[in-house]
Write an enzyme that holds these catalytic residues in place. Structure first.
Site, mmCIF file in Angstrom:
data_model
loop_
_atom_site.group_PDB
_atom_site.id
_atom_site.type_symbol
_atom_site.label_atom_id
_atom_site.label_comp_id
_atom_site.label_asym_id
_atom_site.label_seq_id
_atom_site.Cartn_x
_atom_site.Cartn_y
_atom_site.Cartn_z
ATOM 1 N N LEU A 115 0.830 -1.208 0.000
ATOM 2 C CA LEU A 115 0.000 0.000 0.000
ATOM 3 C C LEU A 115 0.863 1.256 0.000
ATOM 4 O O LEU A 115 0.618 2.191 -0.744
ATOM 5 C CB LEU A 115 -0.921 -0.001 1.233
ATOM 6 C CG LEU A 115 -1.695 1.295 1.500
ATOM 7 C CD1 LEU A 115 -2.694 1.567 0.369
ATOM 8 C CD2 LEU A 115 -2.428 1.214 2.846
ATOM 9 N N PRO A 118 6.360 5.874 -1.834
ATOM 10 C CA PRO A 118 7.392 6.814 -1.398
ATOM 11 C C PRO A 118 6.927 8.262 -1.406
ATOM 12 O O PRO A 118 7.523 9.125 -0.758
ATOM 13 C CB PRO A 118 8.526 6.600 -2.416
ATOM 14 C CG PRO A 118 7.843 6.090 -3.640
ATOM 15 C CD PRO A 118 6.697 5.255 -3.139
ATOM 16 N N SER A 122 1.230 5.951 3.637
ATOM 17 C CA SER A 122 0.134 4.999 3.415
ATOM 18 C C SER A 122 -1.194 5.677 3.120
ATOM 19 O O SER A 122 -2.224 5.015 3.086
ATOM 20 C CB SER A 122 -0.009 4.096 4.654
ATOM 21 O OG SER A 122 1.155 3.341 4.846
ATOM 22 N N ASP A 226 -7.231 -4.443 9.278
ATOM 23 C CA ASP A 226 -7.810 -4.910 10.540
ATOM 24 C C ASP A 226 -7.077 -6.162 11.022
ATOM 25 O O ASP A 226 -6.724 -6.277 12.197
ATOM 26 C CB ASP A 226 -9.298 -5.199 10.336
ATOM 27 C CG ASP A 226 -9.986 -5.623 11.627
ATOM 28 O OD1 ASP A 226 -10.004 -4.837 12.586
ATOM 29 O OD2 ASP A 226 -10.490 -6.772 11.674
ATOM 30 N N GLY A 228 -4.045 -6.925 10.142
ATOM 31 C CA GLY A 228 -2.694 -6.477 10.465
ATOM 32 C C GLY A 228 -2.584 -5.880 11.846
ATOM 33 O O GLY A 228 -1.612 -6.138 12.574
ATOM 34 N N GLN A 265 13.591 -1.002 45.266
ATOM 35 C CA GLN A 265 12.172 -0.719 45.106
ATOM 36 C C GLN A 265 11.860 -0.152 43.727
ATOM 37 O O GLN A 265 10.848 -0.511 43.114
ATOM 38 C CB GLN A 265 11.699 0.269 46.177
ATOM 39 C CG GLN A 265 10.191 0.541 46.116
ATOM 40 C CD GLN A 265 9.716 1.410 47.265
ATOM 41 O OE1 GLN A 265 10.470 1.690 48.190
ATOM 42 N NE2 GLN A 265 8.476 1.856 47.196
ATOM 43 N N GLU A 350 0.863 -0.323 10.625
ATOM 44 C CA GLU A 350 -0.578 -0.629 10.678
ATOM 45 C C GLU A 350 -1.360 0.433 11.451
ATOM 46 O O GLU A 350 -2.294 0.137 12.191
ATOM 47 C CB GLU A 350 -0.840 -2.013 11.287
ATOM 48 C CG GLU A 350 0.045 -3.130 10.795
ATOM 49 C CD GLU A 350 0.205 -3.193 9.282
ATOM 50 O OE1 GLU A 350 -0.602 -2.599 8.562
ATOM 51 O OE2 GLU A 350 1.162 -3.825 8.818
#
Length: 370
Positions: A115, A118, A122, A226, A228, A265, A350
């Site tokens: 998908l 460059p 996305s 979804d 992914g 602690q 994702e």
């Protein structure tokens, strides 16, 4: 699957991770490559797309968690292969399923999700990859970048603009005009064999179109992402577990003039946060898997929430793990350095952390103002 079958499968996966994956994960990371024999072993175990053979999504999530505990690069390959396989099963016609699913199931053919470009990440609205109609087929031109598994995939689930809309195509790697350029020096998941895929007058028939023409954004792409997100969320749980295991072991054995580190602690506070983050992230993933198995529409938002929580928790736990290891945590001699880099990638792929926040908050506003 029966409970016994599920346990046998998960035991086999855990043994594979402990015996064959974790001992060599640093080597894979340095080489930026996963060896062929390892990929073949994944196929022998039936892990490439187990949902195609009836394995419930809850169990698929557990498998991806275990693989993520050992090597996020391999888990990333399972993610994108699963996205391609999931899409063919849900959106392919009978001929496409018959042609591709058997080989995707056994791993003799690896899939990748293409998908990102460059030119604009996305965001599908700025995709410069185009598919032009010619006769009874298509001509594709453009570039896809940051494609996980792109170096070894034999089939790309690729998205291209057809006019003003987006359409999904199944593009075999050996199609004339397809060129694969390996990418190196990535921050994390270095062995996931990323590549840039170049398309130069790639000619495909109508049988390459997956799903409805011009409607990929709301169909194929949405369902693939979804899956992914569920895989990345589950893999992030594995990173948290690995950080916890490494940190408990190190602080138990590391002794200062004031005694073992685990007695401090502040150290115990960080360990407690890791344990709590692990439990909550795992529960969110289990719930998302259960809803997905039930085909409940609520599974979509459950995946967003699980991915957001698990990925940000993994990043926080990896940071704490490096901090508690001190200078040793910055060395390739300890796995937490790799886990730190891999965890950062989980906050980006994702759907970035910021996109998760926008989506989850929008859902909250819609629920309140109904």
């Amino acid at each position: 699957m029966t409970a016994t079958d599920t346990q046998v499968l998960l035991d086999a996966v855990r043994a594979f991770v402990d015996d064959e994956l974790r001992p060599h994960a640093e080597e894979f990371d340095r080489d930026e490559h996963l060896p062929d024999h390892l990929l073949k072993r994944v196929g022998e175990l039936g892990l490439w797309a187990p949902f195609l053979t009836g394995v419930p999504m809850v169990t698929v999530g557990q498998i991806h968690e275990e693989i993520g505990r050992g090597c996020s690069s391999l888990r990333s390959l399972l993610t994108v292969h699963g996205m391609a396989s999931w899409s063919v099963r849900h959106w392919g016609d009978d001929a496409q399923r018959e042609r591709w699913l058997p080989r995707l199931t056994d791993g003799s053919l690896l899939g990748a999700f293409a998908l990102t470009g460059p030119e604009g990440g996305s965001d599908p609205s700025v995709s410069a990859t185009t598919a032009e109609r010619e006769g009874d087929g298509w001509i594709l031109n453009g570039r896809k970048k940051w494609i996980t598994g792109g170096q070894v995939a034999g089939l790309y689930l690729l998205f291209a603009r057809t006019g003003d809309a987006l359409t999904a195509f199944l593009v075999p790697r050996d199609t004339p005009g397809v060129t694969v350029e390996p990418l190196h020096g990535i921050l994390g998941t270095r062995a996931s064999m990323l590549a840039e895929v170049v398309l130069d007058d790639v000619r495909l028939g109508d049988d390459a179109v997956l799903g409805p023409l011009g409607w990929a954004t709301g169909t194929v792409m949405t369902s693939a992402l979804d899956f992914g997100r569920f895989s990345v969320a589950s893999g992030s749980v594995g990173i948290i577990q690995a950080c916890l295991d490494a940190t408990v072991a190190y602080t138990t054995n590391r002794t200062t003039s004031e005694g073992p580190l685990f007695e401090r602690q502040l150290v115990r506070q960080k360990i407690s946060d890791m344990v709590t983050g692990l439990r909550t992230s795992r529960l969110l993933c289990r719930e998302a898997g259960r809803l997905k198995d039930a085909e409940d529409p609520a599974a979509i938002m459950a995946n967003w929430i699980a991915k957001y929580h698990a990925s940000t928790t993994a990043a926080a736990c990896a940071s704490a793990a490096v901090q508690l290891h001190g200078a040793a945590g910055c060395s390739p001699e300890h796995p937490v350095a790799r886990l730190y880099r891999d965890a950062k990638v989980m906050e980006i792929i994702e759907g970035s952390t910021e996109l998760q926040q926008i989506t989850i908050a929008e859902q909250a506003y819609q629920e309140v103002t109904r």
